[in-house]
Design an enzyme around this catalytic site. Structure first.
Site, PDB file in Angstrom:
ATOM      1  N   GLU A  43      54.392  38.647  27.858  1.00  0.00           N
ATOM      2  CA  GLU A  43      53.089  39.242  28.189  1.00  0.00           C
ATOM      3  C   GLU A  43      52.789  40.299  27.129  1.00  0.00           C
ATOM      4  O   GLU A  43      53.598  41.209  26.914  1.00  0.00           O
ATOM      5  CB  GLU A  43      53.117  39.903  29.580  1.00  0.00           C
ATOM      6  CG  GLU A  43      51.747  40.470  29.955  1.00  0.00           C
ATOM      7  CD  GLU A  43      51.763  41.389  31.188  1.00  0.00           C
ATOM      8  OE1 GLU A  43      52.846  41.745  31.674  1.00  0.00           O
ATOM      9  OE2 GLU A  43      50.671  41.766  31.635  1.00  0.00           O
ATOM     10  N   ASP A 116      42.752  45.135  25.899  1.00  0.00           N
ATOM     11  CA  ASP A 116      41.621  45.946  25.434  1.00  0.00           C
ATOM     12  C   ASP A 116      40.592  45.009  24.799  1.00  0.00           C
ATOM     13  O   ASP A 116      40.934  44.220  23.921  1.00  0.00           O
ATOM     14  CB  ASP A 116      42.109  46.984  24.420  1.00  0.00           C
ATOM     15  CG  ASP A 116      43.118  47.941  25.037  1.00  0.00           C
ATOM     16  OD1 ASP A 116      42.965  48.274  26.221  1.00  0.00           O
ATOM     17  OD2 ASP A 116      44.069  48.345  24.337  1.00  0.00           O
ATOM     18  N   THR A 190      47.994  42.354  38.105  1.00  0.00           N
ATOM     19  CA  THR A 190      48.471  43.409  37.209  1.00  0.00           C
ATOM     20  C   THR A 190      48.016  44.751  37.788  1.00  0.00           C
ATOM     21  O   THR A 190      47.251  44.793  38.753  1.00  0.00           O
ATOM     22  CB  THR A 190      47.873  43.245  35.787  1.00  0.00           C
ATOM     23  OG1 THR A 190      46.515  43.693  35.820  1.00  0.00           O
ATOM     24  CG2 THR A 190      47.924  41.816  35.299  1.00  0.00           C
TER      25      THR A 190
END
Ligand SMILES: C[S@@+](CC[C@H](N)C(=O)[O-])C[C@H]1O[C@@H](n2cnc3c(N)ncnc32)[C@H](O)[C@@H]1O
Length: 212
Positions: A43, A116, A190
């Site tokens: 990840e 992001d 998450t």
């Protein structure tokens, strides 16, 4: 994006048995690190770790590696791991753009979770689905390309679908509202996703592949 700094993050992280120091020495040897031949899933930008920790708990026959470049974020993940025993999980502090210095062709799946979005045109190269990153991923996939992305950002999602399809990925599953799918897609939330879920924001999801 700015993240809250943890004062002694370096000490917290380096003392953790999950943390891998000098990961470049294990290039092409990650299955030896885990002492098995199970698939390896990474990840990128794992943040405070809820997703990768949840995955490691649920899938003991898969090896997971969380990658994060901000030590303070990783320190939160390490604290969550203190009372857990997960031999199938490792954490690496690095910039994802250098992935091929740490891995050879040994990765089965790459997860990009709420990365992001870098909305400004001048920052396009920093997006995890920019062609530059996709080229790096090609150097670490064991065989087939397999990337799973989740985001709350519609613009970034649209950009990613275009970028992935131009790079020959095909979409196995797509959702424009992951938490309200008729046929549910297995999911572990998450840290960011938990907040967005409470706010009722739709989560975009794509499972993208290319069979070599
Ligand atoms: C918005 S947060 C999402 C964290 C987590 N995936 C989640 O969904 O809760 C993005 C994370 O990616 C990390 N990150 C950004 N660019 C990175 C890069 N080039 N390499 C590694 N980590 C990066 C940031 O430090 C941050 O922790």
């Amino acid at each position: 994006m700015r993240y809250k700094r943890v004062e002694d993050a370096k000490d917290i992280v380096s003392e953790s048995p999950y943390y891998v120091e000098n990961p470049t020495q294990y290039k092409n040897k990650w299955n030896d690190v885990f002492q098995n031949h199970h698939p390896i899933v990474i990840e990128l930008g794992m943040g405070q770790g809820d997703f990768i920790i949840g995955m490691a708990k649920n899938y003991p026959n898969i090896n997971f590696i969380g990658i994060e470049m901000f030590l303070s974020q990783m320190a939160h993940a390490v604290q969550k791991l203190e009372k857990l025993h997960l031999p199938n999980l490792k954490l690496i502090h690095m910039d994802a753009k250098d992935l091929d210095t740490v891995f050879g062709k040994e990765i089965d799946t790459i997860y990009l979770t709420f990365c992001d979005p870098w909305p400004k045109k001048q920052d396009e190269k920093k997006r995890f689905t920019h062609e530059g990153f996709l080229r790096v991923y090609d150097k670490v996939y064991k065989k087939d390309k397999h990337l799973i992305l989740k985001t709350d950002n519609k613009g970034f999602f649209q950009y990613s679908l275009e970028s992935l399809s131009q790079y020959w990925y095909v979409f196995d599953k797509i959702s424009l509202d992951l938490h309200h799918e008729e046929r549910s897609i297995p999911n572990i939330m998450t840290d960011y996703e938990k907040r967005y879920y409470v706010e009722g924001r739709p989560i975009y999801y794509v499972d993208a592949k290319f069979m070599n």
